[in-house]
Design a protein around this motif. Structure first.
Motif, mmCIF file in Angstrom:
data_model
loop_
_atom_site.group_PDB
_atom_site.id
_atom_site.type_symbol
_atom_site.label_atom_id
_atom_site.label_comp_id
_atom_site.label_asym_id
_atom_site.label_seq_id
_atom_site.Cartn_x
_atom_site.Cartn_y
_atom_site.Cartn_z
ATOM 1 N N VAL A 94 15.051 -23.313 1.053
ATOM 2 C CA VAL A 94 15.778 -22.818 2.398
ATOM 3 C C VAL A 94 15.490 -21.137 1.714
ATOM 4 C CG1 VAL A 94 16.469 -21.948 4.877
ATOM 5 C CG2 VAL A 94 15.987 -24.512 3.970
ATOM 6 N N LEU A 95 14.559 -20.552 1.929
ATOM 7 C CA LEU A 95 14.207 -18.944 1.606
ATOM 8 C C LEU A 95 15.806 -18.236 2.744
ATOM 9 C CD1 LEU A 95 10.647 -18.043 0.844
ATOM 10 C CD2 LEU A 95 12.331 -18.930 -0.676
ATOM 11 N N ASP A 96 16.281 -17.669 1.836
ATOM 12 C CA ASP A 96 17.289 -16.528 2.535
ATOM 13 C C ASP A 96 18.343 -17.766 3.863
ATOM 14 O OD1 ASP A 96 14.938 -14.307 2.384
ATOM 15 O OD2 ASP A 96 17.059 -14.800 0.972
ATOM 16 N N PRO A 97 18.658 -18.770 3.777
ATOM 17 C CA PRO A 97 19.436 -19.973 4.294
ATOM 18 C C PRO A 97 20.324 -18.856 5.462
ATOM 19 C CG PRO A 97 20.360 -20.249 2.193
ATOM 20 C CD PRO A 97 18.840 -19.565 1.505
ATOM 21 N N VAL B 23 12.326 -19.746 -16.106
ATOM 22 C CA VAL B 23 11.406 -19.421 -14.775
ATOM 23 C C VAL B 23 12.638 -19.613 -13.040
ATOM 24 C CG1 VAL B 23 9.765 -19.648 -12.746
ATOM 25 C CG2 VAL B 23 8.906 -19.924 -15.765
ATOM 26 N N THR B 24 13.731 -18.729 -13.012
ATOM 27 C CA THR B 24 14.498 -18.992 -11.698
ATOM 28 C C THR B 24 13.959 -18.075 -10.286
ATOM 29 O OG1 THR B 24 15.177 -16.331 -12.226
ATOM 30 C CG2 THR B 24 16.274 -17.673 -13.415
ATOM 31 N N GLY B 25 14.834 -18.395 -9.373
ATOM 32 C CA GLY B 25 14.686 -18.107 -8.104
ATOM 33 C C GLY B 25 13.453 -19.429 -6.881
ATOM 34 N N GLU B 26 12.376 -18.658 -6.333
ATOM 35 C CA GLU B 26 11.120 -19.413 -5.451
ATOM 36 C C GLU B 26 10.477 -19.367 -6.921
ATOM 37 O OE1 GLU B 26 7.950 -18.169 -2.785
ATOM 38 O OE2 GLU B 26 9.195 -16.591 -2.683
ATOM 39 N N VAL B 27 10.029 -18.838 -7.283
ATOM 40 C CA VAL B 27 8.718 -19.145 -8.750
ATOM 41 C C VAL B 27 8.957 -20.555 -9.502
ATOM 42 C CG1 VAL B 27 7.932 -18.192 -10.603
ATOM 43 C CG2 VAL B 27 8.487 -16.256 -8.851
ATOM 44 N N ARG B 28 10.638 -20.418 -9.300
ATOM 45 C CA ARG B 28 10.565 -22.118 -10.433
ATOM 46 C C ARG B 28 9.916 -23.410 -9.450
ATOM 47 N NH1 ARG B 28 16.895 -23.287 -10.948
ATOM 48 N NH2 ARG B 28 16.528 -21.924 -12.552
ATOM 49 N N GLN B 29 9.919 -23.214 -8.268
ATOM 50 C CA GLN B 29 9.330 -24.469 -7.735
ATOM 51 C C GLN B 29 7.678 -24.634 -7.922
ATOM 52 O OE1 GLN B 29 10.332 -26.723 -3.913
ATOM 53 N NE2 GLN B 29 8.501 -25.301 -2.596
ATOM 54 N N PRO C 241 21.091 -25.857 1.914
ATOM 55 C CA PRO C 241 19.800 -25.290 2.270
ATOM 56 C C PRO C 241 19.428 -24.939 1.434
ATOM 57 C CG PRO C 241 21.212 -24.898 4.008
ATOM 58 C CD PRO C 241 22.073 -25.231 2.583
ATOM 59 N N ALA C 242 19.923 -23.961 0.783
ATOM 60 C CA ALA C 242 19.530 -22.944 -0.712
ATOM 61 C C ALA C 242 18.629 -24.648 -2.464
ATOM 62 C CB ALA C 242 20.488 -22.113 -1.386
#
Length: 422
Positions: A414-417, A131-137, A409-410
């Motif tokens: 933070v999304l799209d810092p 699982v990568t990206g925002e979905v990981r959190q 920030p990433a």
């Protein structure tokens, strides 16, 4: 707004397989988790001091093997290491089910500790590989809720089943725990057999280069995140199995039934609120979420402290229930943030080591927490105990603020810092 349907749709097939059986896997753990000390002392007849020392073998063994487990995960892949850990768990719980001597119990508990030390970094590394990206959190948060659901249901079922006058009931729950481990083993051997979790060179020519623990720990942000994990565990999970029940019995003088109900409240809060909290913290700085969590835990500890000050059994029970409710809200903020930040700091070829460092910090806090709580409560320093926990929450907040200045920030969620001006 994050919903289960949208979250499930965003997962790859491998992530769905991993998540679909979490509650069933942890149901076995819930069956046995609250009853091991009772089993060793009241069923097998070991004295209380020996029983406590035997239980400590789980945490100590887990801590000792965490670092080698991280290396093996990076070298051979998370799947192989997980299979080894699960095998230890199956044998360990099976032996413990029939152990009648301290030596046999020690052997079994060491194997269970090996599983904890091996599986933690490997499982988190496997999640991060799938699982990568925002979905990981989001995944870490949902996984935590399902783990609590399984443990909570297992604890209720175990409480209804076990009877100290019928040793066979304890044998049954430990064998059931062993059988439950066959579920993740089957997943790794069949539908997930292609997910090795081992990093490769960019050209796919072979294994990625490896970095040692000293190299990783030279990074200031890693050291501060490790310190944060230790304090969070010391103040939080290190107290749930020892400090909180001990304070509740000694200072607040509540019944064991009330303590059991309080743990049920904690589980319910986590299961019911995790998606709401995930929606609220989406795109926000993870360090700021930790600030809110620390303030929430301060309130929780003050509620528990108040429960021990007022000479009223009803007020004491209300204070304990309030503590577990508010503490659970804080847990829903912690679990999605710290593991996600740790894995976002890591490269693919160092993920096992990063998760091993984080797991070692967690285990260190879980060992130190009960020791300190036991010392303070044994010397009737209940007020000092609560004050120390509140101070620990302040340390969490201060550490999070330092960490915020060190991570990008990433990494901080933070999304799209915005790009940092040079």
């Amino acid at each position: 707004m994050i919903s289960m349907r949208s979250f499930w749709a965003s997962l790859p097939t491998e992530g769905r397989w991993l998540l679909s059986t979490v509650a069933m896997q942890t149901l076995g753990r819930g069956l046995t988790l609250p009853f091991t000390l009772i089993y060793l002392h009241e069923v097998r007849g070991f004295d209380l001091g020996l029983s406590g020392s035997l239980m400590a073998l789980i945490a100590v063994t887990g801590l000792l093997v965490t670092a080698p487990a991280g290396i093996l995960t990076d070298r051979y892949g998370a799947r192989v290491v997980l299979l080894a850990g699960i095998s230890c768990a199956i044998v360990g719980h099976s032996v413990l089910a029939v152990a009648t001597t301290p030596g046999a119990a020690a052997f079994a508990l060491v194997l269970i500790g090996l599983n904890f030390g091996i599986s933690w970094p490997a499982f988190n590394a496997l999640i991060a590989a799938v699982v990568t990206g925002e979905v990981r959190q989001q995944y870490f948060g949902v996984n935590f809720a399902l783990v609590n659901l399984g443990i909570g249901v297992g604890g209720v079922v175990g409480g209804l089943v076990v009877d100290v006058d019928r040793p066979a009931t304890f044998t049954g729950i430990y064998l059931a725990d062993a059988v439950s481990q066959l579920i993740p083993m089957a997943l790794l051997l069949f539908p997930l057999r292609h997910v090795h979790g081992r990093a490769q060179h960019a050209d796919g020519a072979g294994p990625a280069p490896r970095e040692g623990y000293l190299h990783i720990l030279r990074r200031r942000e890693v050291r501060w995140l490790t310190a944060l994990t230790f304090v969070v565990t010391f103040v939080g999970y290190g107290q749930l199995e020892a400090g909180v029940p001990g304070f509740s019995r000694q200072a607040a003088e509540v019944s064991t039934g009330a303590i059991g109900a309080a743990f049920a409240v904690n589980t319910a809060v986590i299961v019911l609120l995790q998606f709401t909290v995930l929606s609220r913290i989406r795109g926000r700085r993870r360090t700021r979420v930790m600030l809110v969590m620390s303030a929430t835990w301060v309130l929780a500890w003050l509620l528990l402290g108040a429960a021990g000050l007022v000479d009223s059994s009803a007020f004491a029970v209300a204070g304990l229930l309030g503590f577990m409710l508010v503490f659970g809200i804080g847990e829903t903020m912690m679990q999605p943030t710290v593991p996600a930040m740790n894995n976002d700091l890591a490269a693919d070829h160092t993920r096992g080591r990063y998760n091993a460092i984080n797991a070692a910090a967690f285990q260190g806090g879980a060992i130190a927490g009960p020791i300190v709580a036991g010392f303070l409560l044994q010397h009737h320093l209940a007020a000092g105990y609560v004050a120390l926990m509140v101070l620990g929450c302040a340390v969490i907040a201060a550490t999070a603020l330092v960490l915020e200045r060190l991570v990008s920030p990433a990494v901080n969620g933070v999304l799209d810092p915005e790009p940092v001006p040079r």
